[in-house]
Design a protein around this motif. Sequence first.
Motif, PDB file in Angstrom:
ATOM      1  N   ALA A 151       3.413  10.135  -4.958  1.00 16.43           N
ATOM      2  CA  ALA A 151       4.814   9.790  -4.722  1.00 16.43           C
ATOM      3  C   ALA A 151       5.704  10.158  -5.906  1.00 16.43           C
ATOM      4  CB  ALA A 151       4.948   8.304  -4.409  1.00 16.43           C
ATOM      5  N   LEU A 152       5.122  10.301  -7.097  1.00 18.33           N
ATOM      6  CA  LEU A 152       5.910  10.651  -8.281  1.00 18.33           C
ATOM      7  C   LEU A 152       6.591  12.011  -8.134  1.00 18.33           C
ATOM      8  CD1 LEU A 152       3.694   9.366 -11.206  1.00 18.33           C
ATOM      9  CD2 LEU A 152       6.007   8.640 -10.660  1.00 18.33           C
ATOM     10  N   ARG A 153       6.010  12.898  -7.340  1.00 21.00           N
ATOM     11  CA  ARG A 153       6.626  14.222  -7.136  1.00 21.00           C
ATOM     12  C   ARG A 153       7.915  14.119  -6.330  1.00 21.00           C
ATOM     13  NH1 ARG A 153       3.402  17.295  -3.797  1.00 21.00           N
ATOM     14  NH2 ARG A 153       2.205  15.478  -3.230  1.00 21.00           N
ATOM     15  N   HIS A 154       8.060  13.038  -5.550  1.00 16.32           N
ATOM     16  CA  HIS A 154       9.212  12.886  -4.664  1.00 16.32           C
ATOM     17  C   HIS A 154      10.321  12.031  -5.261  1.00 16.32           C
ATOM     18  CE1 HIS A 154       6.723  14.810  -1.688  1.00 16.32           C
ATOM     19  NE2 HIS A 154       5.786  13.898  -1.886  1.00 16.32           N
ATOM     20  N   VAL A 155      10.073  11.474  -6.439  1.00 13.96           N
ATOM     21  CA  VAL A 155      11.098  10.675  -7.119  1.00 13.96           C
ATOM     22  C   VAL A 155      11.798  11.597  -8.105  1.00 13.96           C
ATOM     23  CG1 VAL A 155      11.533   8.683  -8.599  1.00 13.96           C
ATOM     24  CG2 VAL A 155       9.745   8.564  -6.860  1.00 13.96           C
ATOM     25  N   ARG A 156      13.001  12.006  -7.758  1.00 14.83           N
ATOM     26  CA  ARG A 156      13.771  12.925  -8.590  1.00 14.83           C
ATOM     27  C   ARG A 156      14.894  12.177  -9.291  1.00 14.83           C
ATOM     28  NH1 ARG A 156      12.168  18.080  -8.828  1.00 14.83           N
ATOM     29  NH2 ARG A 156      10.863  18.680  -7.090  1.00 14.83           N
ATOM     30  N   CYS A 157      15.103  12.548 -10.530  1.00 13.81           N
ATOM     31  CA  CYS A 157      16.122  11.897 -11.352  1.00 13.81           C
ATOM     32  C   CYS A 157      17.498  12.481 -11.054  1.00 13.81           C
ATOM     33  CB  CYS A 157      15.796  12.093 -12.828  1.00 13.81           C
ATOM     34  SG  CYS A 157      14.163  11.483 -13.280  1.00 13.81           S
ATOM     35  N   GLN A 171       0.815  -1.215   0.000  1.00 10.61           N
ATOM     36  CA  GLN A 171       0.000   0.000   0.000  1.00 10.61           C
ATOM     37  C   GLN A 171       0.846   1.261   0.000  1.00 10.61           C
ATOM     38  OE1 GLN A 171      -2.356  -0.407   3.524  1.00 10.61           O
ATOM     39  NE2 GLN A 171      -3.785  -1.832   2.578  1.00 10.61           N
ATOM     40  N   THR A 172       1.997   1.214   0.667  1.00  9.06           N
ATOM     41  CA  THR A 172       2.861   2.387   0.798  1.00  9.06           C
ATOM     42  C   THR A 172       4.240   2.050   0.255  1.00  9.06           C
ATOM     43  OG1 THR A 172       1.722   2.966   2.853  1.00  9.06           O
ATOM     44  CG2 THR A 172       3.812   4.068   2.426  1.00  9.06           C
ATOM     45  N   LEU A 173       4.752   2.921  -0.600  1.00 12.49           N
ATOM     46  CA  LEU A 173       6.092   2.737  -1.156  1.00 12.49           C
ATOM     47  C   LEU A 173       6.798   4.086  -1.132  1.00 12.49           C
ATOM     48  CD1 LEU A 173       8.236   1.011  -2.599  1.00 12.49           C
ATOM     49  CD2 LEU A 173       7.114   1.587  -4.755  1.00 12.49           C
ATOM     50  N   ASP A 174       7.871   4.170  -0.353  1.00 10.12           N
ATOM     51  CA  ASP A 174       8.665   5.399  -0.285  1.00 10.12           C
ATOM     52  C   ASP A 174      10.006   5.132  -0.952  1.00 10.12           C
ATOM     53  OD1 ASP A 174      10.001   7.743   0.263  1.00 10.12           O
ATOM     54  OD2 ASP A 174       9.874   7.572   2.441  1.00 10.12           O
ATOM     55  N   VAL A 175      10.214   5.748  -2.119  1.00  6.69           N
ATOM     56  CA  VAL A 175      11.447   5.551  -2.890  1.00  6.69           C
ATOM     57  C   VAL A 175      12.179   6.875  -3.116  1.00  6.69           C
ATOM     58  CG1 VAL A 175      10.698   3.428  -4.038  1.00  6.69           C
ATOM     59  CG2 VAL A 175      10.136   5.635  -5.039  1.00  6.69           C
ATOM     60  N   ALA A 176      11.870   7.866  -2.309  1.00 11.67           N
ATOM     61  CA  ALA A 176      12.479   9.197  -2.467  1.00 11.67           C
ATOM     62  C   ALA A 176      13.966   9.170  -2.095  1.00 11.67           C
ATOM     63  CB  ALA A 176      11.742  10.202  -1.595  1.00 11.67           C
ATOM     64  N   ARG A 177      14.664  10.193  -2.567  1.00 12.79           N
ATOM     65  CA  ARG A 177      16.069  10.416  -2.242  1.00 12.79           C
ATOM     66  C   ARG A 177      16.981   9.232  -2.584  1.00 12.79           C
ATOM     67  NH1 ARG A 177      12.775  12.061   1.330  1.00 12.79           N
ATOM     68  NH2 ARG A 177      13.220  10.558   2.938  1.00 12.79           N
TER      69      ARG A 177
END
Length: 183
Positions: free
Chosen positions: A113-119, A84-90
């Motif tokens: 969450a797409l806003r927190h996934v930076r390339c 349910q929850t996936l945190d892949v930031a930083r």
Amino acid sequence: MSAGKTLLVLVLLLLLRGSAAGASDCPAPCSCQPLDTMGLWVDCAGRGLSALPALPAHTRHLLLANNSLRAVPAGALDHLPQLQTLDVARNPWHCDCGLTYLRLWLEDRAPEALRHVRCASPALAAARPLGQLTGYELGSCGWRLREDGAWRRLWVDVALLAVAALALALLAALLCAVSEPRR
């Protein structure tokens, strides 16, 4: 002990066994906590991971932030139906075709969450959120025509147009010759 109490004890033992079994599947670099509502809270944040570990099937909340992840293999989360929850930031994400699976997974299940996934790379995508990249910016992903094939098809099209124009000119000349009155 009555039959009802025995059944209750058996059900409780099965529930405890299920959550203990899930916790025992915890990947070595991570920590896992059983949840009251069944499933696991799997914390792999800040563990220096450069690849996804083997995750327990009962994972409900997964923290992967602050690692060295650059990609997620296609299908890597498919065996986690309760997630349910996936945190892949930083993470230093390499935003190319290899990240298309993660992008689509997040779009379907956790669009915020797409806003927190930076390339982090390539240069065209660096420092941008994954959700803002177009398919072109993610790379060819196998759907672009190869350069040599595209040019060959262009020349074939030009040749076909020239033949069609020549055929029309010959047809017009033939029609003019037939329609002229003879003297």
